[in-house]
Motif scaffolding. Structure first.
Motif, PDB file in Angstrom:
ATOM      1  N   SER A   1       0.819  -1.244   0.264  1.00  0.00           N
ATOM      2  CA  SER A   1      -0.200   0.013  -0.157  1.00  0.00           C
ATOM      3  C   SER A   1       0.832   1.257  -0.043  1.00  0.00           C
TER       4      SER A   1
ATOM      5  N   THR B   1      -7.018   5.304   1.316  1.00  0.00           N
ATOM      6  CA  THR B   1      -5.936   4.807   2.202  1.00  0.00           C
ATOM      7  C   THR B   1      -6.655   4.390   3.432  1.00  0.00           C
TER       8      THR B   1
ATOM      9  N   ASP C   1      -9.665   1.571   2.956  1.00  0.00           N
ATOM     10  CA  ASP C   1      -9.018   0.175   2.372  1.00  0.00           C
ATOM     11  C   ASP C   1      -8.504  -0.595   4.008  1.00  0.00           C
TER      12      ASP C   1
ATOM     13  N   PHE D   1      -0.912  -5.494   4.910  1.00  0.00           N
ATOM     14  CA  PHE D   1      -0.477  -4.320   3.990  1.00  0.00           C
ATOM     15  C   PHE D   1       0.810  -3.868   4.520  1.00  0.00           C
TER      16      PHE D   1
ATOM     17  N   SER E   1      -0.383  -0.931  -4.951  1.00  0.00           N
ATOM     18  CA  SER E   1      -1.193   0.453  -5.089  1.00  0.00           C
ATOM     19  C   SER E   1      -0.387   1.323  -6.159  1.00  0.00           C
TER      20      SER E   1
END
Length: 532
Positions: free
Chosen positions: A32, A48, A51, A242, A264
């Motif tokens: 991420s 952000t 998620d 993440f 991402s």
């Protein structure tokens, strides 16, 4: 600052087991781009944050089908809408369990108390929980939901009734958005009693597909797959991590090395190489987004229309789209993308005209060498893959008309917070649609109730606002479209923004990832995803 590569090389080896590569199989690592500001979805508007909370830990009464703008039943199995459109009655799903965590063990299943708590907290500033953990709920206020929801009532343990002041044509879509995630009232009560109400934003408890385990800022977030998830078959991962990696080049290196399965926001410059890599796949789709430059109309000299028009026509949009989007962007004329119903096809941008811009500034009494701030986002987004470069190009364009732009940036959460407070003169930002309704572009970003929230232009124009407020209360789509088309004309005349681009969204991942769907709302959802 990004986490050093070696940290995750080691972490990955430990997770996957020596010599087994991805065969250990059920741990998915997502690279991420940034740290979430918190884990209470109602407080935030950035992807952000959503998620890391709404898409993983929580559910909503109604939800969007994965990869679609269509609604499906969520924690509500069905609903009924009164003939006047003012009362919504939801029948709740039975047997849904809240997560058990080291801090909380539920004693009952999800029920109406949880729904009532979740929404009362959002619409009542004097709610005991808000007194204990003061918070802003930007979506709820920006969309006027806090004033439009008159009551949220428990009919019985499995039925909840919402009463509205005025018809809200997008009410169901709004309830499917991340901010409307359902919290456990039992967990909230236990936090309140122990004087730890603020913990709701740090240690989330939901009913969703993944159970929150731990968070290390700027390093990682860890989740376990929810073995008791009520949607059978949708959780196919044992663990989800993440790996927070702000630098797009480092994310790409990790993806290539197998240190993450999916990443991402790729750099446009890297796409060709990614598409040629046999270990990767890079699906894409037209973005439901807009990148723009907001002018703070409360600051001089930007309070003058002629000044905003001059700044707008001095920006060489074509050059920006070529350099920043590198083939993955289309010029934006309107404050919404062409795929949104009610998009006004008749609108045109003014011609790029440096001489006319200079003359407008002179007539407005703006002296050569006037300084204004130009804020540049610190993060990449599909709607703006390189805000630093974009800001530098705009700075150079404005220098040609005698405006000195000072480029300013902050950490992402701080950037948005200060922008909402109106500290900037001009600000690069953007929007990705949340629910498929035109109000989500025009109301949330440009309505009077969104000033101090997502309305970064601080712009409140009566005729525009009257149109969008009225359009919310009409269920006829053709009538609503006419109002939104007229509102877009007013937007174009008044220039609260320079609209820059709509971009294509690319989603690089390793070929082992199965079942991932690109969200039109630019959210990352890992339920329904497996590893081959």
């Amino acid at each position: 600052m990004h986490t050093p590569l070696r940290t995750f090389t080691l972490a990955t080896a430990l997770l996957l087991g020596a010599g087994s590569a991805f065969a250990a199989g059920k741990t998915l690592i997502y690279c991420s781009e940034g740290s979430p500001a918190g884990f209470d979805p109602a407080r935030y508007t950035a992807g952000t944050d959503m998620d890391a909370s709404a898409e993983t830990v929580f559910n909503r009464l109604v939800e969007f089908e994965r990869g679609s703008t269509q609604i499906r039943p969520g924690l509500a199995e069905k609903w009924d809408i009164s003939s006047d459109g003012l009362t919504y009655t939801f029948t709740l799903r039975r047997g849904v369990k809240f997560h058990t965590t080291p801090n909380f063990k539920p004693t009952r299943d999800f029920n109406a108390d949880d729904v009532v708590f979740s929404f009362q907290r959002l619409i009542d500033k004097n709610h005991p929980f808000n007194k204990a953990a003061p918070a802003e709920y930007p979506y709820v206020t920006d969309m006027g939901m806090d004033s439009n929801i008159v009551a949220v009532e428990k009919v019985d343990a499995n039925t909840v009734r919402f009463k509205l002041k005025a018809v809200d044509a997008a009410f169901l879509q709004n309830l499917a958005m991340s901010f409307a995630s359902i919290q456990s009232s039992e967990y909230a009560d236990s936090l309140l009693k122990s004087g730890k109400a603020a913990q709701i934003n740090a240690q989330p408890v939901g009913t969703g597909p993944f159970v929150f385990k731990s968070y290390q800022k700027d390093s990682n977030i860890r989740f376990d797959g929810n073995k008791d998830y009520w949607r059978k078959g949708e959780v196919q991962l044992d663990k989800l991590i993440f790996a927070i990696t702000p630098d797009a080049s480092v994310r790409y290196q990790k993806l290539q090395k197998g240190e993450c399965h999916i990443m991402s926001f790729p750099k446009p410059a890297d796409l060709k190489a990614m598409q040629g890599n046999a270990a990767l796949t890079v699906p894409n789709q037209a973005g439901f987004n807009v990148g723009f430059l907001a002018y703070n109309v409360k600051h001089k000299p930007l309070d003058q229309l002629a000044v905003r028009q001059a700044l707008d026509m001095a920006i060489n949009k074509k050059a920006i789209i070529d350099a920043v989007y590198q083939g993955a962007g289309q010029p934006a004329t309107n404050p919404m993308p062409p795929t949104q119903w009610s998009y006004n096809k008749k609108l045109k941008d003014p011609a790029f005209d440096v001489a006319k811009a200079k003359s407008l500034l002179a007539k407005a009494g703006v002296k050569e060498g006037t300084e204004i701030t130009l804020w540049a986002m610190p993060v990449q987004r599909p709607y703006n893959p390189n805000a630093k470069l974009m800001a530098e190009m705009i700075q150079a364009d404005w220098a040609k008309i005698g405006i000195k732009a000072k480029i300013v940036t902050y950490e992402w959460g701080e950037y948005l917070k200060r922008g909402k407070g109106g500290e900037h003169d001009s600000m690069l930002v953007g929007w990705n649609g949340d629910n498929g309704d035109p109000d989500n572009w025009l109301g949330v970003n440009l309505g009077c109730s969104a000033v101090g929230g997502n309305n970064y232009a601080q712009w409140c124009q009566k005729e525009f606002n009257d149109l969008i407020v009225k359009a919310r209360t009409i269920n006829n789509q053709a009538e609503r479209s006419k109002m939104y088309e007229k509102a877009q004309e007013i937007f174009k005349q008044e220039v609260p923004w320079t609209t820059i681009a709509h971009s294509t969204v690319y989603q690089p991942m390793r070929k082992e990832v199965q079942g991932f769907k690109i969200s039109p709302f630019n959210l990352m959802s890992f339920y329904g995803v497996s590893l081959k």
